[in-house]
Write an enzyme that holds these catalytic residues in place. Structure first.
Site, PDB file in Angstrom:
ATOM      1  N   ASP A  60      32.661  35.620  36.429  1.00 18.85           N
ATOM      2  CA  ASP A  60      33.995  35.988  36.804  1.00 18.85           C
ATOM      3  C   ASP A  60      34.157  37.534  36.278  1.00 18.85           C
ATOM      4  O   ASP A  60      33.612  37.848  34.949  1.00 18.85           O
ATOM      5  CB  ASP A  60      35.094  35.146  35.944  1.00 18.85           C
ATOM      6  CG  ASP A  60      36.291  35.361  36.334  1.00 18.85           C
ATOM      7  OD1 ASP A  60      37.096  36.538  36.659  1.00 18.85           O
ATOM      8  OD2 ASP A  60      36.797  34.145  37.037  1.00 18.85           O
ATOM      9  N   SER A 117      41.278  28.223  52.563  1.00 22.79           N
ATOM     10  CA  SER A 117      42.805  28.331  52.275  1.00 22.79           C
ATOM     11  C   SER A 117      43.418  27.685  53.483  1.00 22.79           C
ATOM     12  O   SER A 117      43.221  28.166  54.571  1.00 22.79           O
ATOM     13  CB  SER A 117      43.287  29.597  51.672  1.00 22.79           C
ATOM     14  OG  SER A 117      44.744  29.805  51.842  1.00 22.79           O
ATOM     15  N   TYR A 154      44.961  38.266  53.573  1.00 26.13           N
ATOM     16  CA  TYR A 154      44.332  37.168  52.690  1.00 26.13           C
ATOM     17  C   TYR A 154      43.846  36.101  53.575  1.00 26.13           C
ATOM     18  O   TYR A 154      42.582  35.510  53.629  1.00 26.13           O
ATOM     19  CB  TYR A 154      45.217  36.726  51.505  1.00 26.13           C
ATOM     20  CG  TYR A 154      44.577  35.466  50.911  1.00 26.13           C
ATOM     21  CD1 TYR A 154      43.765  35.444  49.977  1.00 26.13           C
ATOM     22  CD2 TYR A 154      45.481  34.235  51.113  1.00 26.13           C
ATOM     23  CE1 TYR A 154      43.329  34.570  49.232  1.00 26.13           C
ATOM     24  CE2 TYR A 154      44.711  33.099  50.383  1.00 26.13           C
ATOM     25  CZ  TYR A 154      43.773  33.167  49.494  1.00 26.13           C
ATOM     26  OH  TYR A 154      43.272  31.954  48.780  1.00 26.13           O
ATOM     27  N   LYS A 161      39.913  34.843  54.450  1.00 30.32           N
ATOM     28  CA  LYS A 161      39.515  33.315  54.562  1.00 30.32           C
ATOM     29  C   LYS A 161      39.098  32.793  55.653  1.00 30.32           C
ATOM     30  O   LYS A 161      38.119  32.027  55.690  1.00 30.32           O
ATOM     31  CB  LYS A 161      40.538  32.505  53.696  1.00 30.32           C
ATOM     32  CG  LYS A 161      40.760  32.859  52.240  1.00 30.32           C
ATOM     33  CD  LYS A 161      39.584  32.440  51.462  1.00 30.32           C
ATOM     34  CE  LYS A 161      39.765  32.524  49.972  1.00 30.32           C
ATOM     35  NZ  LYS A 161      38.834  32.129  49.124  1.00 30.32           N
ATOM     36  N   LYS A 199      48.318  33.167  36.528  1.00 31.65           N
ATOM     37  CA  LYS A 199      48.252  33.849  37.809  1.00 31.65           C
ATOM     38  C   LYS A 199      49.607  34.799  37.865  1.00 31.65           C
ATOM     39  O   LYS A 199      49.770  35.266  38.861  1.00 31.65           O
ATOM     40  CB  LYS A 199      48.277  32.856  38.693  1.00 31.65           C
ATOM     41  CG  LYS A 199      46.939  32.091  38.898  1.00 31.65           C
ATOM     42  CD  LYS A 199      46.916  31.167  40.060  1.00 31.65           C
ATOM     43  CE  LYS A 199      46.882  31.802  41.584  1.00 31.65           C
ATOM     44  NZ  LYS A 199      46.682  30.807  42.496  1.00 31.65           N
ATOM     45  N   PHE A 237      64.446  30.133  48.194  1.00 33.14           N
ATOM     46  CA  PHE A 237      65.139  30.445  49.792  1.00 33.14           C
ATOM     47  C   PHE A 237      66.077  29.807  50.270  1.00 33.14           C
ATOM     48  O   PHE A 237      66.016  28.490  49.950  1.00 33.14           O
ATOM     49  CB  PHE A 237      64.065  30.994  50.704  1.00 33.14           C
ATOM     50  CG  PHE A 237      62.960  31.836  50.143  1.00 33.14           C
ATOM     51  CD1 PHE A 237      63.337  32.915  49.421  1.00 33.14           C
ATOM     52  CD2 PHE A 237      61.505  31.899  50.590  1.00 33.14           C
ATOM     53  CE1 PHE A 237      62.297  33.969  49.221  1.00 33.14           C
ATOM     54  CE2 PHE A 237      60.692  32.707  50.357  1.00 33.14           C
ATOM     55  CZ  PHE A 237      60.905  33.852  49.493  1.00 33.14           C
ATOM     56  N   TYR A 241      56.678  33.664  57.561  1.00 35.41           N
ATOM     57  CA  TYR A 241      56.780  32.590  56.441  1.00 35.41           C
ATOM     58  C   TYR A 241      56.485  31.221  56.948  1.00 35.41           C
ATOM     59  O   TYR A 241      56.922  30.889  58.192  1.00 35.41           O
ATOM     60  CB  TYR A 241      58.070  32.446  55.943  1.00 35.41           C
ATOM     61  CG  TYR A 241      58.237  31.809  54.671  1.00 35.41           C
ATOM     62  CD1 TYR A 241      57.605  32.472  53.551  1.00 35.41           C
ATOM     63  CD2 TYR A 241      58.750  30.540  54.449  1.00 35.41           C
ATOM     64  CE1 TYR A 241      57.713  31.841  52.273  1.00 35.41           C
ATOM     65  CE2 TYR A 241      58.757  29.986  53.283  1.00 35.41           C
ATOM     66  CZ  TYR A 241      58.408  30.672  52.072  1.00 35.41           C
ATOM     67  OH  TYR A 241      58.329  29.869  50.631  1.00 35.41           O
TER      68      TYR A 241
END
Length: 303
Positions: A31, A111, A134, A138, A173, A196, A265
């Site tokens: 790491d 993912s 992202y 993946k 995170k 939301f 989204y």
């Protein structure tokens, strides 16, 4: 048996490294600590190598039996496309190449971001229209993995498409920690949980202990494959708050606000687990309610 966990100081990587250690494996963690944290590895007694996946000398790992490749930029708000592709895709390719060449089992983190707005429940074949760089990084890893599976049928390659993972060791995170953690933290801090409008978005929230279990099962996968790892049961944001109120002993009403990411989204994610069950024998053990209970006992959210 010797196991390498890349990204082993991160959220999922550290949970995996510690569980492998508990099961008696010799574990090496790699790491660069760009987003991992040493505190995630308190209790770990194996070796830790602090280097980047892009330039660490891979020959150090020739005697490893299994590589768990968890290392990646997981911050979906990162806009630097080149950086995201270099770390996530080129880093992945480097380790996959090495694993196949040296006959090492290779299990990696994919993912649910690869699905973009595919309708739920998402099946593995629905991937390929990611909403952000992202998810794209993946998706290309999955495409590369599939080509390797065809070219090297004797290789052991398993991709695990994680849905929304939550649980112990995620607090480092920060803004990328799960909704469960974020909302619990707001409540513990005496604030109304903000979500939301109108909280009916649904997400497949999977407990990290089930994700670790899927990784362990992947070691003995019947064949190379890419499969979903989720709970198989989506819950609404409103329901998350309801469960947290119950478990933490609060009575907060949600505070609703406009979703600024509306056009890209994902409103509803839910893992179809048919293939994961067939290839790995994976079946989640934790219901959302039980997982939240276990999580808040094992680790207070203000850590």
């Amino acid at each position: 048996m010797k196991v390498l966990v890349t990204g082993g100081a991160g959220f999922i990587g550290s949970n995996l490294a510690l569980e492998l250690q508990n099961k008696g494996y010799e574990v090496i963690v790699l790491d660069d600590f760009s987003s991992g944290h040493f505190k995630n590895l308190i209790g770990f007694e194996g070796d830790v190598i602090a280097e980047s996946i892009l330039n660490v000398d891979l020959n150090r790992f020739k005697d490893v039996d299994v590589i768990y490749h968890q290392a990646a930029i997981t911050d979906t708000t990162v806009q630097d496309q080149k950086l995201m592709m270099q770390i996530n895709t080129e880093g992945f390719r480097r380790f996959l190449d090495f694993a196949v060449e040296n006959d090492i089992k290779f299990i990696y983190a994919s993912s649910a971001a690869t699905y973009g707005n595919a309708p739920a429940p998402q099946k593995e074949d629905d991937a390929g229209k990611p909403n952000n760089i992202y998810g794209f990084s993946k998706w290309i890893c999955d495409c590369i993995a599939k080509k390797y599976m065809e070219r090297f049928p004797e290789a052991h390659i398993v991709g695990l498409r994680y849905f929304n993972v939550f649980g112990p060791r995620e607090q480092y995170k920060g803004k990328m920690a799960s909704m469960v953690w974020q909302l619990a933290k707001q409540m513990v801090d005496g604030k109304r949980p903000r979500i939301f409008k109108w909280g009916e978005q649904k997400r497949d929230q999977v407990y990290v202990k089930d994700v670790v279990k899927a990784n362990l099962l992947a070691m003995d996968a019947k064949k190379s494959c890419i499969v979903n790892v989720g709970s198989g049961k989506a819950v609404t944001f409103n329901y998350i708050i309801e469960v947290l109120n119950k478990v933490l002993g609060f009575d907060y009403e949600p505070e609703y606000f406009d979703n600024p990411y509306k056009e890209f989204y994902q409103d509803y994610t839910e893992a179809d687990l048919t293939k994961a069950k067939e290839c790995l024998g994976y079946k989640p053990e934790w219901s959302f309610e039980e997982a939240v209970k276990d999580y808040s006992i094992s680790e207070h959210h203000t850590n």
